[in-house]
Write an enzyme that holds these catalytic residues in place. Structure first.
Site, PDB file in Angstrom:
ATOM      1  N   ARG A 143      37.029  52.806  53.128  1.00 32.51           N
ATOM      2  CA  ARG A 143      37.061  52.733  51.665  1.00 32.51           C
ATOM      3  C   ARG A 143      38.254  51.884  51.263  1.00 32.51           C
ATOM      4  O   ARG A 143      39.034  51.469  52.111  1.00 32.51           O
ATOM      5  CB  ARG A 143      37.036  54.108  50.993  1.00 32.51           C
ATOM      6  CG  ARG A 143      37.593  55.280  51.724  1.00 32.51           C
ATOM      7  CD  ARG A 143      39.075  55.233  51.919  1.00 32.51           C
ATOM      8  NE  ARG A 143      39.756  54.991  50.664  1.00 32.51           N
ATOM      9  CZ  ARG A 143      40.916  54.419  50.550  1.00 32.51           C
ATOM     10  NH1 ARG A 143      41.583  54.018  51.630  1.00 32.51           N
ATOM     11  NH2 ARG A 143      41.489  54.236  49.380  1.00 32.51           N
ATOM     12  N   GLY A 144      38.372  51.634  49.952  1.00 33.38           N
ATOM     13  CA  GLY A 144      39.398  50.684  49.494  1.00 33.38           C
ATOM     14  C   GLY A 144      38.730  49.318  49.368  1.00 33.38           C
ATOM     15  O   GLY A 144      38.048  48.866  50.300  1.00 33.38           O
ATOM     16  N   ASP A 157      40.227  47.956  42.133  1.00 30.72           N
ATOM     17  CA  ASP A 157      38.902  47.685  42.696  1.00 30.72           C
ATOM     18  C   ASP A 157      38.216  46.517  42.018  1.00 30.72           C
ATOM     19  O   ASP A 157      37.270  45.940  42.557  1.00 30.72           O
ATOM     20  CB  ASP A 157      38.027  48.929  42.592  1.00 30.72           C
ATOM     21  CG  ASP A 157      38.624  50.034  43.451  1.00 30.72           C
ATOM     22  OD1 ASP A 157      39.569  50.705  42.980  1.00 30.72           O
ATOM     23  OD2 ASP A 157      38.195  50.178  44.597  1.00 30.72           O
ATOM     24  N   LYS A 190      41.181  53.645  40.797  1.00 29.45           N
ATOM     25  CA  LYS A 190      40.825  55.061  40.985  1.00 29.45           C
ATOM     26  C   LYS A 190      41.115  55.879  39.727  1.00 29.45           C
ATOM     27  O   LYS A 190      42.137  55.687  39.070  1.00 29.45           O
ATOM     28  CB  LYS A 190      41.607  55.594  42.188  1.00 29.45           C
ATOM     29  CG  LYS A 190      41.338  57.016  42.564  1.00 29.45           C
ATOM     30  CD  LYS A 190      39.876  57.316  42.796  1.00 29.45           C
ATOM     31  CE  LYS A 190      39.248  56.451  43.877  1.00 29.45           C
ATOM     32  NZ  LYS A 190      37.774  56.573  43.932  1.00 29.45           N
TER      33      LYS A 190
END
Ligand code: MRU
Length: 367
Positions: free
Chosen positions: A53-54, A244, A255
């Site tokens: 993720r990321g 993101d 986030k």
């Protein structure tokens, strides 16, 4: 970065030259497990299940996923099918689309027989570029920390607050928000990091704390709602978060909970910086608050918590009453007006359309 003195990246090509290895981030901080990814479907599942993720790491994994697909079938139909499958895994991090589009741009004009080799070459390059970009982000961000250390905190640690995990685990190496922190620490500038736990998946408590600890960076994990208090009491010198997707107007999606930290920073005069690699900029979106798609995830991530028991078992327990509905918006958007600057590989920019377009004209023209 280092794990028990050994250098690791979050993803790499195995010595067999075709299969891909990645650290299983669902098992951290309790277990360090490396998983082998051998098909495009496994790459898609790794992204969907948050094994990886990321934003930048999702992009690199998708690029390798395209390469794995081309290894077994390199037709136009396979190219389209794999791209569609990967794009459907997670909606918010634009690096996924950037990497899939980039692979398609390179592969589509080639004969099927040439595609697998070209796909591996471009996927490896995308991973290497990510490392170089993040190193440069760190260099520019380091100047901000060094300046605060010299002017405001001589002889004292610079306190940096971060949210979620925008560390090396979220990228191929270095991280984005953490790269300036690692570079400052490695140069002997005293830094201390306030790590937001980042409910519901706890990427801060589980991942950022783990990687900072393994690199020897002093840090303290805080509940998500602590930042405002710390800022009021001058216990935060600057905030640095990842992202993101950054819209053309400088709005920053990250986030869930990032926006609240930016509001608190604004109210208390704390500089609030966002670190990003250029593939995270989405020049096709003019207004981030209104247009960036926000992932909604399973309610069970809110209603349940997973951890290690005293006798070493990993257990998941319910923390919300049976029958209470839960909402799980994965991301929020911080308006550009609350962002002190964007730390990119080409320097620290104002969070606005003109600054982004002039620093990245080749991306801005492509839309
Ligand atoms: O849902 P996740 O864990 O993929 O979300 C990650 C983040 O929000 C990161 O802060 C962001 O991707 C920047 S990573 C360099």
């Amino acid at each position: 970065m280092k794990v028990d003195g050994r250098h690791f990246r979050s993803i790499w090509l195995e010595p067999d030259g075709w299969s891909v290895a990645a650290i299983d981030q669902r098992r951290l901080p309790h277990e360090f497990i490396v998983t082998r990814i051998t098909t495009a479907d496994e790459a898609g599942e790794a992204i969907r299940s948050m094994l990886v993720r990321g934003a930048p790491l999702i992009g690199a994994t998708a690029a390798y996923g395209m390469a794995l697909a081309m290894r077994s079938e390199a037709s136009d139909a396979a190219l389209d099918r794999t791209a569609r499958m990967l794009l459907a895994t997670r909606p918010t991090a634009v690096n996924l689309k950037w990497a899939v589009d980039e692979m398609r741009r390179v592969l589509a004009p080639l004969a099927a027989s040439a595609r697998a080799e070209a796909a591996y070459a471009r996927a490896r390059e995308i991973a290497e570029e990510d490392v170089a970009i993040n190193r440069d982000i760190g260099r520019h961000g380091l100047d901000l920390i060094a300046q605060i250390a010299a002017t405001k905190k001589p002889g004292e640690p610079v306190n940096v607050l971060t949210h979620c995990n925008a560390g090396w685990l979220a990228t191929v190496d270095w991280g984005t928000a953490t790269s300036p922190i690692y570079q400052a620490h490695d140069r002997g500038i005293a830094v201390h990091v306030w790590v937001d736990e980042t409910r519901p998946r706890n990427q801060g408590a589980s991942l950022t704390a783990w990687e900072l600890g393994h690199h020897g960076v002093p840090h303290t994990v805080i509940p998500d709602n602590t930042g405002g208090h710390l800022m009021q009491h001058r216990m935060v010198d600057l905030a640095i978060v990842g992202t993101d997707r950054v819209a053309a107007n400088g709005d920053v999606c990250n986030k869930i909970g990032t926006y609240l930290k930016a509001l608190a920073a604004h109210d208390n005069g704390v500089p609030f910086y966002v670190a990003l690699p250029s593939p995270t900029i989405d020049f096709s979106i003019d207004d981030g608050v209104r247009q960036i798609p926000i992932e909604q995830r399973a309610a069970s991530e809110v209603t349940h918590l997973t951890g290690r028991t005293a006798d070493g078992r990993i257990e998941t327990v319910r923390v919300v009453p049976e029958g209470s509905p839960a909402a799980n918006f994965g991301f929020d958007v911080t308006p550009a007006r609350l962002v002190s600057g964007l730390i990119t590989e080409r320097g620290v920019l104002r969070a606005d359309r003109a600054a982004l377009a002039s620093a990245f004209p080749e991306r801005s023209k492509a839309g």
